[in-house]
Each structure stands twice: as structure tokens, then as C-alpha cells.
Design a protein around this motif. Structure first.
Motif, PDB file in Angstrom:
ATOM      1  N   ASN A 155       0.832  -1.215   0.000  1.00 22.82           N
ATOM      2  CA  ASN A 155       0.000   0.000   0.000  1.00 22.82           C
ATOM      3  C   ASN A 155       0.862   1.260   0.000  1.00 22.82           C
ATOM      4  OD1 ASN A 155      -2.535  -1.262  -0.044  1.00 22.82           O
ATOM      5  ND2 ASN A 155      -2.484  -1.604   2.165  1.00 22.82           N
ATOM      6  N   TYR A 156       1.979   1.194   0.697  1.00 15.68           N
ATOM      7  CA  TYR A 156       2.918   2.323   0.700  1.00 15.68           C
ATOM      8  C   TYR A 156       3.432   2.596  -0.712  1.00 15.68           C
ATOM      9  CZ  TYR A 156       7.396   4.738   1.237  1.00 15.68           C
ATOM     10  OH  TYR A 156       8.454   5.600   1.100  1.00 15.68           O
ATOM     11  N   LEU A 157       3.847   1.535  -1.420  1.00 13.95           N
ATOM     12  CA  LEU A 157       4.358   1.700  -2.780  1.00 13.95           C
ATOM     13  C   LEU A 157       3.288   2.270  -3.707  1.00 13.95           C
ATOM     14  CD1 LEU A 157       6.437  -1.597  -3.187  1.00 13.95           C
ATOM     15  CD2 LEU A 157       7.313   0.714  -2.831  1.00 13.95           C
ATOM     16  N   CYS A 158       2.055   1.808  -3.530  1.00 19.42           N
ATOM     17  CA  CYS A 158       0.952   2.332  -4.354  1.00 19.42           C
ATOM     18  C   CYS A 158       0.688   3.801  -4.055  1.00 19.42           C
ATOM     19  CB  CYS A 158      -0.315   1.522  -4.112  1.00 19.42           C
ATOM     20  SG  CYS A 158      -0.218  -0.186  -4.681  1.00 19.42           S
ATOM     21  N   ARG A 159       0.850   4.188  -2.805  1.00 20.87           N
ATOM     22  CA  ARG A 159       0.547   5.560  -2.404  1.00 20.87           C
ATOM     23  C   ARG A 159       1.616   6.535  -2.890  1.00 20.87           C
ATOM     24  NH1 ARG A 159       0.679   4.714   2.475  1.00 20.87           N
ATOM     25  NH2 ARG A 159       2.568   5.794   3.157  1.00 20.87           N
ATOM     26  N   VAL A 160       2.894   6.175  -2.719  1.00 18.99           N
ATOM     27  CA  VAL A 160       3.958   7.120  -3.078  1.00 18.99           C
ATOM     28  C   VAL A 160       4.235   7.111  -4.581  1.00 18.99           C
ATOM     29  CG1 VAL A 160       5.013   6.978  -0.800  1.00 18.99           C
ATOM     30  CG2 VAL A 160       5.826   5.459  -2.623  1.00 18.99           C
ATOM     31  N   LYS A 161       3.941   5.989  -5.241  1.00 23.75           N
ATOM     32  CA  LYS A 161       4.120   5.856  -6.693  1.00 23.75           C
ATOM     33  C   LYS A 161       5.506   6.329  -7.147  1.00 23.75           C
ATOM     34  CE  LYS A 161       0.332   8.016  -7.936  1.00 23.75           C
ATOM     35  NZ  LYS A 161      -0.746   8.554  -8.817  1.00 23.75           N
ATOM     36  N   ARG A 162       6.519   5.823  -6.475  1.00 27.14           N
ATOM     37  CA  ARG A 162       7.900   6.096  -6.867  1.00 27.14           C
ATOM     38  C   ARG A 162       8.547   4.776  -7.264  1.00 27.14           C
ATOM     39  NH1 ARG A 162      11.680   9.360  -3.231  1.00 27.14           N
ATOM     40  NH2 ARG A 162      12.503   9.997  -5.251  1.00 27.14           N
ATOM     41  N   ALA A 163       9.579   4.870  -8.066  1.00 27.98           N
ATOM     42  CA  ALA A 163      10.242   3.664  -8.573  1.00 27.98           C
ATOM     43  C   ALA A 163      11.251   3.124  -7.566  1.00 27.98           C
ATOM     44  CB  ALA A 163      10.911   3.965  -9.900  1.00 27.98           C
ATOM     45  N   HIS A 164      10.777   2.879  -6.336  1.00 26.92           N
ATOM     46  CA  HIS A 164      11.662   2.247  -5.356  1.00 26.92           C
ATOM     47  C   HIS A 164      12.050   0.859  -5.871  1.00 26.92           C
ATOM     48  CE1 HIS A 164      11.292   5.379  -2.435  1.00 26.92           C
ATOM     49  NE2 HIS A 164       9.999   5.197  -2.234  1.00 26.92           N
ATOM     50  N   PRO A 165      13.340   0.533  -5.890  1.00 28.12           N
ATOM     51  CA  PRO A 165      13.763  -0.762  -6.432  1.00 28.12           C
ATOM     52  C   PRO A 165      13.164  -1.938  -5.660  1.00 28.12           C
ATOM     53  CG  PRO A 165      15.625   0.738  -6.247  1.00 28.12           C
ATOM     54  CD  PRO A 165      14.484   1.390  -5.527  1.00 28.12           C
ATOM     55  N   ILE A 166      12.563  -2.875  -6.387  1.00 31.79           N
ATOM     56  CA  ILE A 166      12.005  -4.085  -5.786  1.00 31.79           C
ATOM     57  C   ILE A 166      12.435  -5.294  -6.609  1.00 31.79           C
ATOM     58  CG2 ILE A 166       9.990  -2.968  -4.738  1.00 31.79           C
ATOM     59  CD1 ILE A 166       8.325  -3.909  -7.141  1.00 31.79           C
ATOM     60  N   ALA A 167      12.457  -6.438  -5.959  1.00 28.63           N
ATOM     61  CA  ALA A 167      12.745  -7.704  -6.629  1.00 28.63           C
ATOM     62  C   ALA A 167      11.859  -8.781  -6.023  1.00 28.63           C
ATOM     63  CB  ALA A 167      14.221  -8.080  -6.492  1.00 28.63           C
ATOM     64  N   LYS A 168      11.373  -9.681  -6.865  1.00 28.18           N
ATOM     65  CA  LYS A 168      10.505 -10.810  -6.496  1.00 28.18           C
ATOM     66  C   LYS A 168       9.100 -10.371  -6.087  1.00 28.18           C
ATOM     67  CE  LYS A 168      13.953 -13.474  -7.305  1.00 28.18           C
ATOM     68  NZ  LYS A 168      13.998 -14.246  -8.569  1.00 28.18           N
ATOM     69  N   LEU A 169       8.803  -9.099  -6.140  1.00 34.01           N
ATOM     70  CA  LEU A 169       7.458  -8.572  -5.918  1.00 34.01           C
ATOM     71  C   LEU A 169       6.926  -8.049  -7.239  1.00 34.01           C
ATOM     72  CD1 LEU A 169       5.067  -7.503  -4.144  1.00 34.01           C
ATOM     73  CD2 LEU A 169       6.423  -5.405  -3.843  1.00 34.01           C
ATOM     74  N   LYS A 170       5.710  -8.465  -7.601  1.00 33.91           N
ATOM     75  CA  LYS A 170       5.062  -7.945  -8.805  1.00 33.91           C
ATOM     76  C   LYS A 170       3.815  -7.188  -8.375  1.00 33.91           C
ATOM     77  CE  LYS A 170       3.619  -9.172 -13.496  1.00 33.91           C
ATOM     78  NZ  LYS A 170       2.439  -8.302 -13.511  1.00 33.91           N
ATOM     79  N   LEU A 171       3.742  -5.945  -8.796  1.00 33.63           N
ATOM     80  CA  LEU A 171       2.672  -5.065  -8.340  1.00 33.63           C
ATOM     81  C   LEU A 171       2.057  -4.337  -9.530  1.00 33.63           C
ATOM     82  CD1 LEU A 171       1.158  -3.745  -5.968  1.00 33.63           C
ATOM     83  CD2 LEU A 171       3.069  -2.139  -5.749  1.00 33.63           C
TER      84      LEU A 171
END
Length: 252
Positions: A155-171
Motif C-alpha cells: 500500500n505504501y508503494l501504491c501511495r507514493v508511486k515512486r520507482a523504489h527498487p524491488i525484486a521478487k514482488l510484482k505489483l
């Protein structure tokens, strides 16, 4: 009597002369000395440190890999090629360390976009490249989070909508910023499951307002710097060619 009087006078003057004077600080003066290249070089100091400097420069400039293109953290809306490379590199290098100590696998990686401090340049990739991209002394930690905390992370990633690096998570989110899909290693997030999330110590401590890491089931400190993981990953690949993919996207 004269002798007694003389002794008394000598004793009096000795006490008077031995009396300590109280001293106090009345004024402090100083001046600013600019440290610039105009200051004269001490040849003895220079000759002493030169071998050490030359060794460090040679080590930093040793070629580890090659990049056919230049990659910047500004190239991409929800995920970037350089961010994807960093998150994947952290997973690749940290997971064997974590598994050797715990018998478990890391489930996903989350870093912060602001932690990327330079481009991944076109051409030869060296240790100096890693120091420019990650000049901080941030270390990798793995946090055990319950599924509901991972939901907070998503939910945090959806709210801030920034390209914070992630791996193994698909959103995937829709045009109204609502979650369409959220999977870890291709599976739906289970609320009662414990997930092992690799991040850095800065984010674990609440950096970038990522408060969802606490409280948690367990914290594993790998004593492995993010920069060192990048260097180790550089050494393993011949050519670095990261891409923007569908790990975090918005559909219209």
C-alpha cells in the motif's frame, strides 16, 4: 629575638610569594584557513601517502564488467532499469548468505530510489562505479514480516508511486491507484504467512517513512554492505544490460 623576628619575616614573605594568582580567559582570537589547492604541499607527507593513494586508485579503477548503455534512476515511472538491477543484485548476492545462516530464502527485496546516487554509466564498470552509485555505508538486513505488514508495504508503494527498487514482488495498479495484482514470487500474499524481506538498515529504521518494518518477527543483520553486494555482482557478470519490466506498473 632578632633571629625569631627574621624567621617570621621570611615565613611571611614566602607565603606571600607562593600565593597562586587566579587566571581567567578574557579573549579568544582565531582566523579561518581555507583548505584549497593553493596551499603548499608538504613533500614529506605527499611522498608518504602516494603509494597508498596509487594502490587505492588502481583498485577502484579495476574493470569488473561492461555496460553497453547508460542507465539513470529518472528513466522510468514505476520501475527503472538501474533500480531493477540493484534490487536483483541484492537478491542474488544476499540470498545465499541468508540461506546459509537460516536455511530460508529471501522472499523479496525493497530498496529506496533516493539511495541511488549516480548513473550506471556506459562503458567499463569498476569499483568506483559502485562507490558513486552507493556512497553510503548502508548494510543489508532481512526483516521477517507477517503478510498484513507486507500489505502495508504494498500500500505504501501504491501511495507514493515512486520507482523504489524491488525484486521478487510484482505489483499492478489501475488508473485510480488501486491494486489489481500483488504477488511475491508469483503467488498471492498470505496474511498469516511470514515473509523475509531484504532491505537496508536505513529503511529498516524508518527512512523514507517506511514504518511498516516495525514491529517484526525477527531481524537478521547480514553484515554485508549494499555497495559490496553490487561489487560482488559486477564481478560475476560480463555485460550489464538491465531493463524496465512489469514488476511495478500502472494500467489505464
Amino acid at each position: 629575638m632578632r633571629l625569631t623576628h627574621l624567621i617570621f619575616l621570611l615565613y611571611f614573605f614566602s607565603l606571600f610569594n607562593c600565593k597562586q594568582t587566579n587566571l581567567g580567559l578574557t579573549k579568544i582570537e582565531g582566523k579561518q584557513i581555507q583548505i584549497t589547492d593553493t596551499l603548499p604541499i608538504d613533500s614529506k607527507i605527499e611522498s608518504y601517502i602516494k603509494p597508498f593513494r596509487d594502490h587505492i586508485q588502481k583498485d577502484l579503477d579495476s574493470v569488473l564488467a561492461y555496460s553497453p548503455n547508460s542507465y539513470s534512476k529518472s528513466n522510468g515511472s514505476f520501475n527503472t532499469a538501474i533500480g531493477n538491477f540493484m534490487a536483483d543484485a541484492i537478491y542474488s548476492e544476499a540470498n545465499p548468505v541468508f540461506k546459509s545462516r537460516t536455511g530460508k530464502d529471501i522472499d523479496m527485496v525493497l530498496l529506496n530510489l533516493g539511495g541511488i546516487r549516480s548513473i550506471l554509466p556506459k562503458g567499463n564498470i569498476t569499483k568506483r562505479t559502485a562507490y558513486k552509485i552507493m556512497p553510503f555505508e548502508n548494510s543489508i538486513v532481512v526483516v521477517a514480516l507477517k503478510g498484513n505488514q507486507v500489505d502495508s508495504l504494498v500500500n505504501y508503494l501504491c501511495r507514493v508511486k515512486r520507482a523504489h527498487p524491488i525484486a521478487k514482488l510484482k505489483l499492478t495498479i489501475n488508473e485510480n491507484d488501486k491494486i489489481v495484482e500483488a504477488k511475491i514470487k508469483g503467488k498471492d500474499i498470505e496474511l498469516d504467512k511470514v515473509y523475509y524481506v531484504a532491505t537496508n538498515d536505513y529503511l529498516y529504521s524508518g527512512g523514507d517513512n517506511m514504518s511498516f518494518f516495525k514491529p517484526n518477527d525477527s531481524l537478521y543483520v547480514l553484515n554485508y554492505k549494499v555497495r559490496n553486494a553490487l561489487i560482488d555482482n559486477f564481478k560475476k557478470v560480463d555485460t550489464i544490460n538491465p531493463v524496465i519490466d512489469d514488476r511495478f506498473i500502472q494500467i489505464k
